[in-house]
Design a protein around this motif. Structure first.
Motif, short mmCIF file in Angstrom:
data_model
loop_
_atom_site.label_atom_id
_atom_site.label_comp_id
_atom_site.label_asym_id
_atom_site.label_seq_id
_atom_site.Cartn_x
_atom_site.Cartn_y
_atom_site.Cartn_z
N MET A 1 0.84 -1.20 0.00
CA MET A 1 0.00 0.00 0.00
C MET A 1 0.88 1.25 0.00
SD MET A 1 -3.04 1.02 2.66
CE MET A 1 -4.09 2.43 2.36
N LYS A 2 0.48 2.25 -0.78
CA LYS A 2 1.25 3.49 -0.85
C LYS A 2 1.16 4.28 0.45
CE LYS A 2 0.86 4.11 -5.86
NZ LYS A 2 0.37 4.98 -6.95
N LYS A 3 2.24 5.01 0.74
CA LYS A 3 2.23 5.87 1.92
C LYS A 3 1.25 7.02 1.70
CE LYS A 3 6.66 6.81 2.36
NZ LYS A 3 7.91 7.31 3.02
N PRO A 4 0.66 7.54 2.77
CA PRO A 4 -0.34 8.60 2.62
C PRO A 4 0.26 9.94 2.22
CG PRO A 4 0.09 8.19 4.93
CD PRO A 4 0.83 7.13 4.17
N ILE A 5 -0.59 10.82 1.73
CA ILE A 5 -0.22 12.19 1.41
C ILE A 5 -0.99 13.13 2.31
CG2 ILE A 5 -0.43 14.00 -0.35
CD1 ILE A 5 0.30 11.90 -2.44
N ILE A 6 -0.28 14.07 2.90
CA ILE A 6 -0.89 15.10 3.74
C ILE A 6 -1.22 16.31 2.87
CG2 ILE A 6 -0.54 16.67 5.68
CD1 ILE A 6 -0.65 13.82 6.60
N VAL A 7 -2.43 16.82 2.99
CA VAL A 7 -2.82 18.05 2.29
C VAL A 7 -3.20 19.09 3.33
CG1 VAL A 7 -4.40 19.11 0.64
CG2 VAL A 7 -3.59 16.77 0.25
N LEU A 8 -2.39 20.13 3.42
CA LEU A 8 -2.61 21.18 4.40
C LEU A 8 -3.37 22.32 3.72
CD1 LEU A 8 0.12 22.50 6.87
CD2 LEU A 8 -1.87 23.82 6.15
N GLY A 9 -4.67 22.37 3.99
CA GLY A 9 -5.53 23.38 3.37
C GLY A 9 -6.42 22.75 2.32
N ILE A 10 -7.67 22.51 2.67
CA ILE A 10 -8.58 21.84 1.73
C ILE A 10 -9.55 22.86 1.15
CG2 ILE A 10 -10.19 19.93 1.39
CD1 ILE A 10 -7.50 18.97 2.03
N GLY A 11 -9.00 23.76 0.34
CA GLY A 11 -9.84 24.69 -0.41
C GLY A 11 -10.10 24.12 -1.79
N VAL B 1 3.96 16.17 1.72
CA VAL B 1 3.06 17.10 2.42
C VAL B 1 2.82 18.27 1.48
CG1 VAL B 1 2.75 18.59 4.42
CG2 VAL B 1 3.99 16.42 4.66
N LEU B 2 1.59 18.40 1.01
CA LEU B 2 1.24 19.47 0.06
C LEU B 2 0.66 20.65 0.83
CD1 LEU B 2 0.98 20.23 -2.98
CD2 LEU B 2 -1.37 19.41 -2.84
N ILE B 3 1.32 21.81 0.70
CA ILE B 3 0.85 23.03 1.36
C ILE B 3 -0.07 23.77 0.40
CG2 ILE B 3 1.53 25.14 2.55
CD1 ILE B 3 2.68 22.68 3.86
N CYS B 4 -1.35 23.82 0.73
CA CYS B 4 -2.37 24.42 -0.16
C CYS B 4 -3.02 25.65 0.46
CB CYS B 4 -3.44 23.38 -0.48
SG CYS B 4 -2.94 22.20 -1.72
N THR B 5 -2.34 26.33 1.34
CA THR B 5 -2.91 27.51 1.96
C THR B 5 -2.85 28.71 1.01
OG1 THR B 5 -0.78 28.14 2.90
CG2 THR B 5 -2.21 26.75 4.25
N ALA B 6 -3.59 29.76 1.36
CA ALA B 6 -3.49 31.02 0.62
C ALA B 6 -2.15 31.67 0.90
CB ALA B 6 -4.63 31.95 1.03
N GLU B 7 -1.77 32.65 0.04
CA GLU B 7 -0.48 33.30 0.18
C GLU B 7 -0.26 33.88 1.57
OE1 GLU B 7 -1.79 34.60 -4.03
OE2 GLU B 7 -2.61 33.39 -2.39
N ASP B 8 -1.28 34.55 2.11
CA ASP B 8 -1.12 35.21 3.41
C ASP B 8 -0.94 34.22 4.55
OD1 ASP B 8 -1.26 37.73 2.33
OD2 ASP B 8 -3.40 38.00 2.73
N ILE C 1 -5.38 18.42 6.55
CA ILE C 1 -5.09 19.20 7.75
C ILE C 1 -5.90 20.48 7.67
CG2 ILE C 1 -3.36 20.56 8.96
CD1 ILE C 1 -1.33 18.47 8.37
N THR C 2 -6.73 20.72 8.67
CA THR C 2 -7.51 21.95 8.77
C THR C 2 -7.03 22.73 10.00
OG1 THR C 2 -9.23 20.99 10.18
CG2 THR C 2 -9.47 20.69 7.79
N ARG C 3 -7.68 23.84 10.26
CA ARG C 3 -7.29 24.65 11.42
C ARG C 3 -7.54 23.92 12.73
NH1 ARG C 3 -6.28 29.81 9.57
NH2 ARG C 3 -7.22 30.36 7.56
N GLN C 4 -8.40 22.91 12.70
CA GLN C 4 -8.71 22.16 13.92
C GLN C 4 -7.77 20.97 14.16
OE1 GLN C 4 -11.36 23.14 11.69
NE2 GLN C 4 -11.43 24.92 13.05
N THR C 5 -6.91 20.69 13.20
CA THR C 5 -6.03 19.53 13.29
C THR C 5 -4.84 19.81 14.20
OG1 THR C 5 -6.59 18.91 11.02
CG2 THR C 5 -4.65 17.87 11.98
N ASN C 6 -4.53 18.85 15.07
CA ASN C 6 -3.31 18.91 15.88
C ASN C 6 -2.18 18.33 15.03
OD1 ASN C 6 -1.13 18.37 17.65
ND2 ASN C 6 -2.52 18.32 19.40
#
Length: 256
Positions: free
Chosen positions: A1-11, A49-56, A31-36
């Motif tokens: 099984m493939k290793k998981p991918i983390i997506v930080l920011g689900i817009g 780990v894919l960072i999908c947040t807005a620029e700010d 990962i959302t704002r509520q995630t530890n």
């Protein structure tokens, strides 16, 4: 099984990449704002780990990245430059210059193939291909820097000029009716990008790149919803570096 991918920011963009990864049989953990995030880092060993947040929000996201994930970071933001990640001790981050857009309730719209640089590039290319989004590998940091500056030039120029021309103006209007204004704003943007990167760029090559992107979607609206924010952020950078940016200042003084 493939290793998981983390997506930080689900817009909107995060959802596109998540679907692509899932189609490629990668488990996806959002990962959302509520995630530890530190608790999650103790239980998951991700492929990337894919960072999908807005620029700010990017700097906060990069700062919060656990040390054990710093060798597998991937970034997709607009207005992105190496200076944004170089202070965070990441190890060979992967970067994609995204040339497709995703609006709520509408399928992704591709302008051109998205260039990707870094060790996780093939995963992105293979995954995006499964949802019919073209991308390609570039082979050097110099190529990446050019692609990032090209994206910044396109986004900032079209958005900022869009503030002062017809509210429904598109790319075709911009190039046919406002070419002089566009050129003046572009020159200011290039001056700022040069200062931010410490590099000079071939203006003719940038111009050729912009024309190619323009031709891909002549009906694209110029003024995005973050246009004013982009202008203010750009002027703040110009002031920081004591740069003369007459076209940008004129727009700010007369129309904002």
């Amino acid at each position: 099984m493939k290793k998981p991918i983390i997506v930080l920011g689900i817009g909107e963009l995060g959802s596109v990449f998540s679907r692509a990864f899932l189609k490629n049989n990668y488990p996806v953990y959002p990962i959302t704002r509520q995630t530890n995030i530190n608790e999650l880092a103790n239980t998951i060993n991700p492929e990337l780990v894919l960072i999908c947040t807005a620029e700010d929000d990017l700097q906060n996201a990069l700062h919060s990245t656990p040390d054990k994930w710093k060798d597998r970071i991937t970034m997709i933001q607009n207005e992105l430059l190496p200076r944004d990640w170089q202070t965070h001790n990441f190890i060979d981050p992967t970067v994609i210059s995204v040339w497709f857009e995703k609006k709520k309730g509408i399928d992704p719209k591709v302008l051109i193939s998205s260039p990707i640089y870094g060790k996780k590039a093939k995963i992105l290319i293979d995954s995006l291909a499964l949802i019919n989004i073209p991308s390609h590998i570039i082979n050097s940091e110099e190529e990446l820097l050019f692609e990032l500056v090209l994206k910044n030039l396109y986004i900032l120029t079209t958005n900022i000029v869009g503030l002062v021309i017809e509210s429904d103006a598109n790319i075709n209007d911009l190039r046919n009716k406002h070419s002089s204004l566009m050129s003046n704003v572009s020159n200011d943007i290039i001056a700022i990008q040069t200062k931010l990167t410490g590099k000079t760029f071939d203006k003719k090559k940038l111009e050729q790149g912009i024309i190619k992107i323009f031709e891909s979607d002549l009906e694209h609206n110029c003024m995005g919803r973050f246009a004013l924010t982009r202008l203010k952020r750009t002027l703040k950078l110009a002031k920081k570096f004591n740069l003369s940016v007459p076209a940008l200042k004129k727009i700010a003084n007369e129309h904002v």
